[in-house]
Write a protein that holds these residues in place. Structure first.
Motif, PDB file in Angstrom:
ATOM      1  N   GLU A 145       0.843  -1.216   0.138  1.00 51.74           N
ATOM      2  CA  GLU A 145      -0.134  -0.064  -0.137  1.00 51.74           C
ATOM      3  C   GLU A 145       1.082   1.362   0.031  1.00 51.74           C
ATOM      4  O   GLU A 145       0.637   2.087  -0.785  1.00 51.74           O
ATOM      5  N   ASP A 146       1.893   1.134   0.791  1.00 55.41           N
ATOM      6  CA  ASP A 146       2.685   2.307   0.811  1.00 55.41           C
ATOM      7  C   ASP A 146       3.246   2.731  -0.380  1.00 55.41           C
ATOM      8  O   ASP A 146       3.356   3.630  -1.012  1.00 55.41           O
ATOM      9  N   ILE A 163       2.317   1.716  -3.398  1.00 51.84           N
ATOM     10  CA  ILE A 163       1.227   2.124  -4.223  1.00 51.84           C
ATOM     11  C   ILE A 163       1.017   3.712  -4.242  1.00 51.84           C
ATOM     12  O   ILE A 163       0.881   4.572  -5.228  1.00 51.84           O
ATOM     13  N   ALA A 164       0.916   4.034  -3.093  1.00 54.61           N
ATOM     14  CA  ALA A 164       0.588   5.420  -2.810  1.00 54.61           C
ATOM     15  C   ALA A 164       1.603   6.426  -3.043  1.00 54.61           C
ATOM     16  O   ALA A 164       1.175   7.360  -3.666  1.00 54.61           O
ATOM     17  N   ARG A 165       2.916   5.870  -2.954  1.00 55.30           N
ATOM     18  CA  ARG A 165       3.947   7.065  -3.223  1.00 55.30           C
ATOM     19  C   ARG A 165       4.044   6.827  -4.720  1.00 55.30           C
ATOM     20  O   ARG A 165       4.319   8.096  -5.267  1.00 55.30           O
ATOM     21  N   GLN A 183       1.692   6.468  -6.832  1.00 55.16           N
ATOM     22  CA  GLN A 183       0.413   7.388  -7.311  1.00 55.16           C
ATOM     23  C   GLN A 183       0.666   8.992  -7.050  1.00 55.16           C
ATOM     24  O   GLN A 183       0.156   9.768  -7.708  1.00 55.16           O
ATOM     25  N   GLY A 184       1.078   9.211  -5.774  1.00 60.39           N
ATOM     26  CA  GLY A 184       1.345  10.667  -5.470  1.00 60.39           C
ATOM     27  C   GLY A 184       2.425  11.098  -6.581  1.00 60.39           C
ATOM     28  O   GLY A 184       2.435  12.242  -6.994  1.00 60.39           O
ATOM     29  N   ARG A 229       4.029  10.566  -1.343  1.00 58.19           N
ATOM     30  CA  ARG A 229       3.597   9.544  -0.422  1.00 58.19           C
ATOM     31  C   ARG A 229       2.190   9.772  -0.009  1.00 58.19           C
ATOM     32  O   ARG A 229       0.988   9.262   0.183  1.00 58.19           O
ATOM     33  N   GLY A 232      -0.375  10.405  -2.404  1.00 56.73           N
ATOM     34  CA  GLY A 232      -1.035   9.232  -2.879  1.00 56.73           C
ATOM     35  C   GLY A 232      -1.930   8.457  -1.994  1.00 56.73           C
ATOM     36  O   GLY A 232      -2.869   7.928  -2.142  1.00 56.73           O
ATOM     37  N   ALA A 233      -1.730   8.786  -0.603  1.00 52.13           N
ATOM     38  CA  ALA A 233      -2.342   8.373   0.426  1.00 52.13           C
ATOM     39  C   ALA A 233      -3.608   8.833   0.358  1.00 52.13           C
ATOM     40  O   ALA A 233      -4.610   8.100   0.637  1.00 52.13           O
ATOM     41  N   LEU A 255      -5.462   7.400  -2.377  1.00 49.77           N
ATOM     42  CA  LEU A 255      -6.007   6.106  -2.024  1.00 49.77           C
ATOM     43  C   LEU A 255      -7.044   5.930  -1.239  1.00 49.77           C
ATOM     44  O   LEU A 255      -8.030   5.179  -1.216  1.00 49.77           O
ATOM     45  N   VAL A 269      -2.718   4.240   5.639  1.00 48.11           N
ATOM     46  CA  VAL A 269      -1.898   4.656   4.669  1.00 48.11           C
ATOM     47  C   VAL A 269      -1.330   5.930   4.992  1.00 48.11           C
ATOM     48  O   VAL A 269      -0.158   6.204   4.931  1.00 48.11           O
ATOM     49  N   ARG A 275       0.695   6.050   8.232  1.00 45.38           N
ATOM     50  CA  ARG A 275       1.734   5.459   8.176  1.00 45.38           C
ATOM     51  C   ARG A 275       2.786   6.428   7.381  1.00 45.38           C
ATOM     52  O   ARG A 275       4.046   6.686   7.819  1.00 45.38           O
TER      53      ARG A 275
END
Lengths: 211, 211, 211, 211
Positions: free
Chosen positions: C151-152, C154-156, C158-159, D156, D159-160, D163, D172, D175
């Motif tokens: 998840e982390d 992916i978040a990064r 996407q961001g 990050r 992106g979080a 998400l 997310v 974290r």
DNA sequence: TATGAATGAGCGTTCATTCAT
DNA sequence: GATGAATGAACGCTCATTCAT
């Protein structure tokens, strides 16, 4: 005194006429708008949509007919026969020359049950008409039979209006109205819509009557 | 021995039903096609356009009603009162429970005069109906008065069908048919649609007539 | 072999690209149609409406990414570190130079929850991504921690894609991908997205693990 | 002692919230007006058009975040680690429960480059964020590496937030914030975004590094 | 200043119709 | 004969914007 007729009213007027003569689905919002000098989009300043326009038009028709036609039946100072006559006259006058039939009848047939908001209003209209006729007839026929006669008279008038669309001959409607008036004629009784369903014995012998 | 229903007939059937229940303008060619398992484009193999479909549907309705309803009035071997009864019964049976009214009445109101091909056919239908009724009534009432009575009876029936759209109550139509039959009732006289509004002198004295 | 790419596919392609770069609400059906040589109305031959076009575009994106990107993580014959590398490379390669961001991210933000059909698909996409990353990471980190790391990451990513819209600088995404790959680096250990937030003691001492 | 919120401010507030939750193109001027008790037309007394409203909303967001969030990083009286903590806390607090994501992120993705006035402001926002993070990090990591770490942390976090639109799970983001704070943790080491692939021990002490 | 009426362009969609296959 | 693709006009409706009051 504010300027009579707001723009909103103008839209309703135009819509009423167009719906009546061309039907609901065959009338576009642009046509309604054009009929009162607006552009399509401007109509939405007054109404949320086509259905609302039609609902307002039906409301107007209900109100108008209540005031101008069916109201005539309610004046207790006038004898029932006279009230019936003015009611029938009003109906005849209103529909006799008119092209395009009756808004209520048209929408009842065209839209049928598919739009409850319409149906409800159409029903109210016919209820008003029936109530008016029943009111003047029940003195002679009793409430139940008067109600039936009212329905029959309404059916015949509506049918005549429909036929006029095809025949262009107002005679059928005129006879319908005349026969309705005859329901309270002189000694009379019987008459057109009256007779059937009435035991022979409580009917005055019709052949003695003049029209 | 009619050839099995062709596709063309299937289109007409579907269209007839859809136009009757939903109106002409509110029925799309795609819906008609779907209702008989075809695709929109295929319909155009049988008909040049939507109007032609409707014209064919109206033709079908004219022919059908001629054969199945109005024809009943023409058998000279049957006494007029019986013929009238079977005619009225057929009308009542056909329309009493039916949702969606009468194709002819609907199209007459919805399309009005705007499409001559339609009007012509609707007119033919009502003429047939009138002719049938006149045929059975003229023995007692004379041609002219019988014609009026026929029109009145048709108007009342059509109006009753229209009202049924709103009230869902077949009683008005039933009374209309009953009253029509009563026009040739035994000793009868008077009769629903008959009496009122007709000058005594130009009416054949009804009470003298036998059915 | 049928002619690759039906017209329906062409619509989806065009829509995918337009939605991605200009957003859902700012893309008109006419534009989509024009982008594949059709007229507005013709698009409705293939799709029931704009939403369905978008749903199909999202489906396509889900399928494509599954096949071309996330699928890379599933080959058991390849060691996890190599699988992770090819996954990260694919992500970087796919988004690095691209204008307009990520369809899924864009629609997730723009349409949010308002259209469940969209949300469901976006969720599936992110689930796929997470599953792919988790699959390669869980050998070293255990399922739970691997899921968080996924998840982390992916978040990064996407961001980073989002920031690229503004900065036009692919470096942030490149570092994100590099750090993700480092999660399974040789002697490796912890690193980037891995470490923080986990008390040292409840973390398997990463440097002891083998991939 | 600021003058009571003017109408203009009310418009900006309403617009900010609507743009954030529903997107720019999916928010109408009428909705903005309604949200602050004005009529559509009145909004044009304060703003020349929709774009100007959005520009003002972005300006407001830039100013607000500068004052309320990024400003926290600038107090030289507070040790960097504490400043970083309050910054991360503010970010987490601001976005964690919030539906609809981040105005800046949303507009960055939705409008992209098509409106330079927007892009410029979004850029300023992210620059502010980066500057704040860099300020607290450069003591330990040096300017260049601190800048990278700042970008990575922002990516990050953004992106979080994105998400969260899909998962509704704030973990997310939490974290991400925790890991960011860990960048300046005591003995430190590790650190989420910090290390990338580098175990504490085999990392040259970062505060000694040059870019 | 604030309103509400009006505009006109554009939207998503429907539909009668055509036509190559 | 039947299909399905394509068309183009029209529809109901939305909306940013203007403007007289």
């Amino acid at each position: 005194m504010p300027t009579r007729k707001t723009d909103r009213d103008a839209v309703i007027d135009a819509a009423l006429e167009l719906f009546r003569t061309r039907g609901y689905h065959h009338t576009s919002v642009a046509e309604i708008a054009a009929a009162c000098g607006l552009l399509k989009g401007s109509v939405y300043h007054y109404f949320a949509g086509k259905q609302e326009i039609a609902a307002a038009a039906l409301d107007r028709a209900v109100t108008d007919s209540r005031e101008k036609i069916f109201g005539l039946a309610n004046d207790p100072a006038v004898p029932p026969a006279a009230r019936l006559r003015s009611l029938a006259d009003a109906v005849e006058r209103y529909f006799a020359g008119r092209e395009g039939g009756c808004l209520m009848g048209s929408l009842a047939l065209e839209v049928g049950d598919s739009i409850p908001e319409f149906r409800e209003r159409v029903q109210r209209y016919f209820d008003d008409w029936k109530a008016a006729l029943t009111a003047v007839l029940e003195g002679r026929y009793g409430a139940a039979r008067a109600g039936e006669l009212a329905e029959d008279a309404i059916a015949r008038a509506q049918g005549a209006i429909l036929l006029m669309e095809v025949t262009k001959d107002p005679a059928v409607l005129q006879r319908a109205c005349r026969d309705t008036v005859a329901l309270l004629d002189g000694v009379s009784k019987t008459g057109a819509l009256a007779a059937a369903g009435t035991a022979a014995k409580d009917r005055p012998e019709p052949w003695k009557q003049a029209s």
